[in-house]
Write a protein that holds these residues in place. Structure first.
Motif, PDB file in Angstrom:
ATOM      1  N   LEU A  39       0.825  -1.199   0.000  1.00  0.00           N
ATOM      2  CA  LEU A  39       0.000   0.000   0.000  1.00  0.00           C
ATOM      3  C   LEU A  39       0.864   1.256   0.000  1.00  0.00           C
ATOM      4  O   LEU A  39       0.566   2.240  -0.672  1.00  0.00           O
ATOM      5  CB  LEU A  39      -0.926  -0.003   1.229  1.00  0.00           C
ATOM      6  CG  LEU A  39      -2.014  -1.092   1.277  1.00  0.00           C
ATOM      7  CD1 LEU A  39      -2.747  -1.032   2.606  1.00  0.00           C
ATOM      8  CD2 LEU A  39      -3.002  -0.925   0.136  1.00  0.00           C
ATOM      9  N   TYR A  43       0.312   3.707  -3.155  1.00  0.00           N
ATOM     10  CA  TYR A  43      -0.424   4.930  -2.879  1.00  0.00           C
ATOM     11  C   TYR A  43       0.452   6.123  -2.498  1.00  0.00           C
ATOM     12  O   TYR A  43       0.031   7.266  -2.635  1.00  0.00           O
ATOM     13  CB  TYR A  43      -1.445   4.690  -1.769  1.00  0.00           C
ATOM     14  CG  TYR A  43      -2.588   3.789  -2.175  1.00  0.00           C
ATOM     15  CD1 TYR A  43      -3.337   4.054  -3.316  1.00  0.00           C
ATOM     16  CD2 TYR A  43      -2.918   2.662  -1.425  1.00  0.00           C
ATOM     17  CE1 TYR A  43      -4.378   3.227  -3.693  1.00  0.00           C
ATOM     18  CE2 TYR A  43      -3.972   1.835  -1.792  1.00  0.00           C
ATOM     19  CZ  TYR A  43      -4.694   2.120  -2.930  1.00  0.00           C
ATOM     20  OH  TYR A  43      -5.734   1.303  -3.309  1.00  0.00           O
ATOM     21  N   THR A 114      -3.770   7.100   4.381  1.00  0.00           N
ATOM     22  CA  THR A 114      -4.865   7.991   3.986  1.00  0.00           C
ATOM     23  C   THR A 114      -5.207   8.945   5.126  1.00  0.00           C
ATOM     24  O   THR A 114      -4.934   8.649   6.293  1.00  0.00           O
ATOM     25  CB  THR A 114      -6.134   7.195   3.633  1.00  0.00           C
ATOM     26  OG1 THR A 114      -6.688   6.650   4.839  1.00  0.00           O
ATOM     27  CG2 THR A 114      -5.828   6.060   2.668  1.00  0.00           C
ATOM     28  N   GLN A 262      -2.427  13.036   0.940  1.00  0.00           N
ATOM     29  CA  GLN A 262      -1.575  11.881   0.652  1.00  0.00           C
ATOM     30  C   GLN A 262      -0.206  12.311   0.137  1.00  0.00           C
ATOM     31  O   GLN A 262       0.794  11.638   0.389  1.00  0.00           O
ATOM     32  CB  GLN A 262      -2.258  10.958  -0.366  1.00  0.00           C
ATOM     33  CG  GLN A 262      -3.292  10.041   0.274  1.00  0.00           C
ATOM     34  CD  GLN A 262      -3.645   8.862  -0.594  1.00  0.00           C
ATOM     35  OE1 GLN A 262      -3.858   8.999  -1.790  1.00  0.00           O
ATOM     36  NE2 GLN A 262      -3.720   7.688   0.001  1.00  0.00           N
ATOM     37  N   SER A 356      -7.798   4.222  -2.445  1.00  0.00           N
ATOM     38  CA  SER A 356      -7.103   3.942  -1.183  1.00  0.00           C
ATOM     39  C   SER A 356      -8.048   4.018   0.009  1.00  0.00           C
ATOM     40  O   SER A 356      -7.941   3.246   0.962  1.00  0.00           O
ATOM     41  CB  SER A 356      -5.925   4.906  -0.997  1.00  0.00           C
ATOM     42  OG  SER A 356      -6.368   6.214  -0.684  1.00  0.00           O
ATOM     43  N   ASN A 360      -8.437   0.672   1.976  1.00  0.00           N
ATOM     44  CA  ASN A 360      -7.743   0.672   3.259  1.00  0.00           C
ATOM     45  C   ASN A 360      -8.648   1.020   4.436  1.00  0.00           C
ATOM     46  O   ASN A 360      -8.593   0.389   5.486  1.00  0.00           O
ATOM     47  CB  ASN A 360      -6.573   1.658   3.204  1.00  0.00           C
ATOM     48  CG  ASN A 360      -5.598   1.466   4.346  1.00  0.00           C
ATOM     49  OD1 ASN A 360      -4.982   0.421   4.475  1.00  0.00           O
ATOM     50  ND2 ASN A 360      -5.464   2.478   5.187  1.00  0.00           N
TER      51      ASN A 360
END
Length: 495
Positions: A39, A43, A114, A262, A356, A360
């Motif tokens: 991740l 991301y 996030t 982010q 995301s 997530n």
């Protein structure tokens, strides 16, 4: 020989930039195949973006289709009153400085991917996290819709109508999905750097060409004085109030964009983040200021355009300037290639963050906590693809001008600001007060917007934010916080 953006020349430009973006995505995929397992890598680009790349990816986030394509038409319709668009972006930088450095350090400490994860970590409340996530998804969906509309209008303007609006949307959505699935944040950031340089050069060349061939601001001012004197005036008292409320609404709202946050998490270190912001401080004048002037010059260059026609003003001016000289032709190639690349990479960035939050924060936290990172990524990608399909149907016949779409999303997105920002500094901020404030602000802003009700000229979202903030502060002072909760909050925020 007359040079103009139409027919095959425009099509070749679009194909060239589309292939470049695909090439960046494929190259990034081959060099970082582990992005499909991590991740952090997919991301956040492995949390290793340097100053230049971070600056340009922030630049592309703040100045994309809504700025270069959408702002000149607004200046065209409103006249000098739209000069307020420049302070919009100054307010965004000021808002960043309120929380970005601190959020970065906590994001690095707790390995946050996030912004919704920050709400979960800080308040440990399922209700707060889900409501914040839903508001973020709404804002992201709205922003993605805006980019799809901008793609269609940009392509139509660039090709002189040879490629219809809807075909342009479909073509670049396909590019965006392939490119996004392959490259993740790294390819988005690299493409942002490429298009940012082309965009800045092209915008300045469009300004120079517009001044040379259309006469510049003095000529436009003379035209407005004779035919549209209302565009020369300053706003009255209610207009100033509306200006100020929009400054606050957009300044804070754009700073809490989930995909912008982010990028805060993706910075290599805090020094890199601050250096990127110091460079961003000049961009309101070099970008928003320049496109404002272009819109004002357009009043004289293409008088009498309807609202719908004015939405393609930049394409019309670029085609006119490009037809005058080969130097300006190639400058406009860079400009519109940069514009389209900026829109697509921003749309891809929004889709990345949308995915995301789904993968997530909702799926990975509440639906299937035992899911592997690979499965979370797959779910996020598939849900994102469905969302894009729905938004294409909406974008097929856009519901309003770019500016109206741009303002609409802030009414609700800004409601996450009190919990996000106050939560970084105030350990007594209570989760129940945050939820009540966020929900109340959302309902008030929504009802006022739906029923088209305005109070004192202040933006609906700002009324929601003020009540939201009041509920958060007063509620946290009234509702007692246990010793254990306060101690836990101090441990989380380090204060």
């Amino acid at each position: 020989m007359e040079l103009a953006f139409s027919g095959w020349s425009g099509i070749l430009i679009l194909l060239m930039y589309g292939l470049i973006m695909l090439g960046v995505g494929i190259t990034t995929y081959l060099r970082n195949r582990n992005i499909h397992q991590s991740l952090d890598e997919y991301y956040l680009g492995g949390r290793g973006l340097g100053v230049m790349v971070l600056f340009f990816t922030f630049f592309a986030t703040q100045y994309s289709g809504n700025t270069v394509i959408g702002y000149p038409p607004s200046a065209y319709r409103m006249g000098f009153e739209y000069l307020v668009s420049v302070p919009f972006f100054i307010m965004i930088i000021m808002a960043y400085l309120l929380f970005a450095p601190r959020l970065y350090s906590l994001g690095k400490k707790y390995k946050l991917v996030t912004p919704a994860q920050w709400f979960e970590k800080r308040f440990k409340s399922k209700a707060v996290t889900i409501l914040a996530a839903l508001l973020m998804l709404y804002g992201l969906g709205n922003y993605l819709l805006e980019q799809l509309v901008a793609i269609g209008q940009g392509v139509s303007g660039l090709t002189g109508g040879t490629i219809p609006y809807q075909v342009g949307v479909i073509f670049f959505v396909i590019i965006m999905v392939i490119y996004g699935w392959l490259g993740g944040m790294r390819s988005v950031a690299y493409t942002d750097t490429m298009q940012g340089i082309a965009l800045l050069f092209g915008v300045f060349m469009l300004l120079i060409g517009s001044i040379v061939y259309f006469g510049g601001l003095p000529t436009s001012a003379d035209y407005m004085q004779a035919y549209s004197p209302e565009k020369l005036g300053v706003p009255d008292g209610p207009g100033v109030v509306n200006w100020f409320s929009l400054l606050v609404l957009i300044g804070i709202g754009a700073a809490v964009y989930p995909h912008a946050i982010q990028r805060i998490f993706a910075a290599k270190n805090e020094r890199t983040l601050k250096r990127s912001f110091s460079r961003m401080a000049w961009m309101p004048f070099l970008t928003a200021g320049v496109v404002f002037i272009i819109g004002i010059i357009g009043i004289n260059a293409f008088p009498g355009l309807s609202t719908g026609e004015s939405e393609q003003l930049v394409g019309m001016m670029a085609s006119a300037v490009a037809s005058q000289h080969v130097v300006f032709y190639w400058a406009m190639v860079l400009l519109f290639g940069g514009v389209i690349a900026a829109i697509v990479s921003t749309a891809d960035s929004v889709l990345l963050t949308f995915s995301s939050i789904i993968s997530n924060d909702l799926y990975g936290t509440y639906i299937n906590p035992e899911a592997s990172q690979h499965k979370k990524l797959l779910v996020g990608k598939l849900v994102g693809l469905v969302a894009v399909g729905i938004l294409i149907l909406v974008a097929w016949f856009p519901p309003g001008t770019l500016y109206q779409i741009f303002v609409l999303k802030f009414e609700l997105l800004i409601q996450i600001a009190p919990g996000l920002i106050l939560g970084l500094y105030w350990n007594r901020l209570h989760s129940k007060a945050v939820f009540a404030g966020m929900l109340t602000g959302t309902i008030i802003a929504s009802v006022m917007t739906i029923f088209d009700y305005s109070l004192l000229g202040v933006a609906n979202g700002l009324w929601g934010l003020l009540i939201n903030l009041g509920v958060c502060v007063i509620g946290s002072l009234v509702v007692s916080v246990s010793v254990g909760e306060e101690k836990e909050a101090k441990q989380v925020i380090g204060m």
